[in-house]
Write a protein that holds these residues in place. Sequence first.
Motif, PDB file in Angstrom:
ATOM      1  N   PRO A  84       0.816  -1.203   0.000  1.00 34.50           N
ATOM      2  CA  PRO A  84       0.000   0.000   0.000  1.00 34.50           C
ATOM      3  C   PRO A  84       0.856   1.262   0.000  1.00 34.50           C
ATOM      4  N   LEU A  85       2.070   1.138   0.546  1.00 38.10           N
ATOM      5  CA  LEU A  85       3.017   2.258   0.610  1.00 38.10           C
ATOM      6  C   LEU A  85       4.346   1.697   1.083  1.00 38.10           C
ATOM      7  N   MET A  86       5.371   2.526   0.968  1.00 40.12           N
ATOM      8  CA  MET A  86       6.675   2.226   1.561  1.00 40.12           C
ATOM      9  C   MET A  86       7.146   3.470   2.289  1.00 40.12           C
ATOM     10  N   ARG A  87       7.614   3.289   3.514  1.00 41.19           N
ATOM     11  CA  ARG A  87       8.212   4.394   4.262  1.00 41.19           C
ATOM     12  C   ARG A  87       9.718   4.289   4.129  1.00 41.19           C
ATOM     13  N   ARG A  88      10.356   5.411   3.790  1.00 41.74           N
ATOM     14  CA  ARG A  88      11.813   5.438   3.648  1.00 41.74           C
ATOM     15  C   ARG A  88      12.411   6.214   4.817  1.00 41.74           C
ATOM     16  N   TYR A  89      13.521   5.676   5.320  1.00 44.20           N
ATOM     17  CA  TYR A  89      14.153   6.225   6.519  1.00 44.20           C
ATOM     18  C   TYR A  89      15.617   6.553   6.239  1.00 44.20           C
ATOM     19  N   SER A  90      16.144   7.496   7.009  1.00 42.80           N
ATOM     20  CA  SER A  90      17.584   7.694   7.073  1.00 42.80           C
ATOM     21  C   SER A  90      18.030   7.236   8.457  1.00 42.80           C
ATOM     22  N   GLN A 106      10.383   9.897   3.963  1.00 45.86           N
ATOM     23  CA  GLN A 106       9.462   9.961   2.826  1.00 45.86           C
ATOM     24  C   GLN A 106       8.492   8.791   2.898  1.00 45.86           C
ATOM     25  N   VAL A 107       7.267   9.025   2.438  1.00 45.90           N
ATOM     26  CA  VAL A 107       6.284   7.962   2.267  1.00 45.90           C
ATOM     27  C   VAL A 107       5.972   7.868   0.784  1.00 45.90           C
ATOM     28  N   GLU A 108       6.203   6.702   0.187  1.00 47.03           N
ATOM     29  CA  GLU A 108       5.956   6.504  -1.242  1.00 47.03           C
ATOM     30  C   GLU A 108       4.711   5.667  -1.441  1.00 47.03           C
ATOM     31  N   PRO A 110       2.093   3.464  -4.322  1.00 45.19           N
ATOM     32  CA  PRO A 110       2.239   2.709  -5.568  1.00 45.19           C
ATOM     33  C   PRO A 110       2.274   3.636  -6.772  1.00 45.19           C
ATOM     34  N   GLY A 111       3.120   3.311  -7.725  1.00 52.08           N
ATOM     35  CA  GLY A 111       3.309   4.166  -8.895  1.00 52.08           C
ATOM     36  C   GLY A 111       4.539   5.053  -8.760  1.00 52.08           C
ATOM     37  N   GLU A 112       4.936   5.335  -7.516  1.00 52.75           N
ATOM     38  CA  GLU A 112       6.131   6.168  -7.297  1.00 52.75           C
ATOM     39  C   GLU A 112       7.401   5.339  -7.313  1.00 52.75           C
ATOM     40  N   TRP A 113       7.277   4.005  -7.200  1.00 49.49           N
ATOM     41  CA  TRP A 113       8.462   3.151  -7.291  1.00 49.49           C
ATOM     42  C   TRP A 113       8.387   2.207  -8.480  1.00 49.49           C
TER      43      TRP A 113
END
Length: 200
Positions: free
Chosen positions: A176-182, A192-194, A196-199
């Motif tokens: 449903p989404l992916m959360r990106r972390y540093s 960032q929260v991505e 579907p369609g953004e990846w």
Amino acid sequence: MSSASPAPASPLPASGPQPAPGAAGPDRGPTTTAPAAAPSEAELLDFVRATAADEQLVASLPLDPDGRTWLRLNGPGGSEAWIIGWPPGTGTGWHDHGGSRGAFATARGELTEDSLAARIPTEGWKTLELADGVDRERRLSAGSGRAFGPHHVHQVLNESDGTHAVSVHAYYPPLPLMRRYSRTGALLRLEQVERPGEWE
């Protein structure tokens, strides 16, 4: 998968239970088949391992020396699946899978997975201080795989200097989404929260 160069999709037939055709008789009406059960982590792992062993499919993935490439597949029970090529020195960065469970297996080369052995809350924070001892590292050579639950946070890397790696991944429900972390030391920060369609 946002830094990759997409390759043309090449879907596979979905595996898993297929609905039986309806039958009618003098004493009963048409039969119906219940929807297939959601695939378990073990079933996702079985799928990615079997797919990673399909040499013809693995060889069909176009490889790019400068960026990750992928093909989207049909996974078991309505799961989302991908075959991904990893040039030397590439990786995902820290991320989660939006509450989906999943599995991945290496088909060629070797991948390193850094993960957190802790259940990370998914909402209500921007910066989180990690406790000591939560870091785990796994090296997955060709044929190796692993499954994970819905709160899994990790990064996957091809640390080779000269060998392309290929892997197969499956997620249920479809991401449903992916959360990106540093990450800086013990501090994990949501960046960032991505959707579907953004990846893809």
